[in-house]
Write an enzyme that holds these catalytic residues in place. Structure first.
Site: not given
Ligand code: GDP
Ligand code: IMO
Ligand code: MG
Length: 426
Positions: A13, A16, A40-41, A222, A237, A303
């Site tokens: 998270d 990416k 979840g991206h 991840q 994971t 988180r």
């Molecule tokens: P990922 O799993 O690495 O793709 O990240 P996620 O999408 O799960 O979580 C990142 C969150 O931060 C999302 O809600 C993005 O929209 C948000 N985000 C990304 N870059 C920025 C930033 O520079 N500032 C803020 N405020 N939010 C951001």
């Molecule tokens: P993105 O790509 C954050 C965590 C779960 C758990 C552990 C194992 O959005 O960054 P799993 O279901 O993979 O066997 O769970 O890994 N986890 C993540 N945490 N971002 C993710 O993906 C994750 N994918 C799995 O919360 O602790």
């Molecule tokens: Mg994510």
């Protein structure tokens, strides 16, 4: 032409999705190399938010080829639903191709994931998407690959081979009924028809594109500390989010990877269980959670939040071979008067500057902090490095020295344009 890997440098998270979408503007091919719909991206374009779980975050560009690589585990129902979701949002996902070697998350994998997790005394906090059991079967040679699903007779034969053992496991875990070949065939085959035209040898496709001068972007899911080898085992994971995973998970030679960008937040978050040395449990943690909207994209779980941990960042630089860092969500720290950065751990009276392999050691580690003055200004309109106040530049400079690789991108908001380029990778 460069091949760039986007890798999570913390516990997932990190942003990416945003960075992949941003860099994809210059890429010809965007490929996911591991994980599944545990990811979840989030991508934000203008005021529209796109939440992607399986499909690469390059899909919003109509002329960019998107690839789900062999290292990904695919829930076919989720894939079909995500394709539909994109179409409903006006995105044409026809540029997507899927590796015939990718493994399928079967309904019994999801059941096993949930039953194993509920039986665990020390919970991992999995996403319950069947990820671990699907990778276990892949490595155990009892997996179902996409290629095995394309012909219904072959699919049934494969199921006849692997299902008896699955049913024994399910029974031992307390599942009431198990599965039958007929029910699984009916369930899975309806999702095979729509994806069949997308299935191909993606390694070959990437190599041909590369030879023709295409710019290739590999998107990890991840993060480094969730990596099954390099993460906080067993709170990880079941795949390899680190950069080496891009080579294996796409069928691209390791010598082809040119740039490795470590995506990291200006602080740290973690979902699920496991040690987290810089975790903030009081009001500061709450400030980061609320300002950063730190609730999981996949499960909605809040988180856990804490300060930036440079021990982790240095470790990520090492195990991934980072050639650059992207510092994300800098704007979340806009109203923080004093910003702390962990530079080392104190463990039973000794100072550790390297990340330990043992989670029991990590659990006892106390962070050693350096305090830096905050900028107390809204950064969300900054577009160049020069727009940043002195304190923000000093903070980034400090991180750069701690991590040991250049900061090449800074993100000050979720939108595409809220990105500062210091040194481009393409
Ligand atoms: P990922 O799993 O690495 O793709 O990240 P996620 O999408 O799960 O979580 C990142 C969150 O931060 C999302 O809600 C993005 O929209 C948000 N985000 C990304 N870059 C920025 C930033 O520079 N500032 C803020 N405020 N939010 C951001
Ligand atoms: P993105 O790509 C954050 C965590 C779960 C758990 C552990 C194992 O959005 O960054 P799993 O279901 O993979 O066997 O769970 O890994 N986890 C993540 N945490 N971002 C993710 O993906 C994750 N994918 C799995 O919360 O602790
Ligand atoms: Mg994510």
């Amino acid at each position: 032409m460069p091949l760039v890997v986007v890798v999570g440098a913390q516990w997932g998270d990190e942003g990416k999705g945003k960075m992949t979408d941003f860099l994809a503007a210059q890429a010809d091919v965007v490929a996911r190399y591991q994980g599944g719909n545990n990811a979840g991206h989030t991508v934000m374009v203008d005021n529209e938010v796109y939440k992607l779980h399986l499909i690469p975050s390059g899909i919003l560009y109509p002329n960019t080829r998107c690839v789900i690589g062999n290292g990904v585990v695919v829930d076919l129902q989720v894939l079909c639903e995500e394709l539909q979701y994109l179409r409903e949002k006006g995105v044409n996902p026809d540029n997507l191709v899927i590796s015939e070697r990718a493994h399928v998350i079967m309904p019994y994998h999801k059941e096993i994931d949930r039953l194993q997790e509920s039986a665990r005394e020390a919970k991992i906090g999995t996403t319950g998407r069947g990820i671990g059991p699907a990778y276990v079967d892949k490595v155990g040679r009892s997996g179902m690959r996409i290629i095995d699903t394309l012909d219904v007779d072959r699919f049934r034969r494969r199921l006849q081979e692997i299902l008896p053992e699955k049913n024994l496991i399910l029974k031992a875990l307390g599942h009431p009924s198990g599965f039958t070949v007929d029910s699984l065939t009916a369930d899975i085959q309806r999702y095979v028809t729509p994806i069949k035209p997308m299935v191909t040898d993606t390694s070959r496709l990437i190599e041909e594109a590369r030879k023709n001068g295409a710019k290739i972007l590999c998107e990890g899911a991840q993060g480094t500390l969730l990596d099954v080898d390099h993460g906080t085992y067993p709170f990880v994971t079941s795949s390899s989010p680190t950069a080496g995973g891009a080579s294996v998970g796409l069928g691209v030679g390791p010598n082809r990877l040119d740039e490795i960008v470590g995506v990291m937040k200006a602080y740290t978050t973690r979902v699920g269980e496991g040690p987290f040395p810089t975790e903030l449990e009081g009001s500061m943690g709450e400030v980061l959670r609320e300002r950063g909207h730190e609730y999981g994209t996949t499960t909605g779980r809040p988180r856990r939040c804490g300060w930036f941990d440079a021990v982790i960042a240095r470790y990520a630089a090492r195990v991934n071979g980072l050639t650059g860092a992207a510092i994300m969500l800098l704007d979340v720290l806009d109203a923080v008067e004093t910003i702390r950065v962990c530079t080392a751990y104190r463990y039973r009276g000794t100072v550790l500057t390297e990340f330990p392999s043992d989670v029991d050691v990590l659990r006892e580690c106390e962070p050693e902090y350096t305090d830096l003055p905050g900028w107390m200004r809204d950064l969300t309109a900054a577009r160049t490095y020069k727009d940043l106040p002195d304190q923000a530049r000093a903070f980034l400079g400090f991180l750069e020295r701690q991590i040991g690789c250049p900061v090449r991108y800074v993100s000050v908001g979720p939108r595409r344009e809220q990105t500062i380029v210091i040194e481009s990778v393409f």
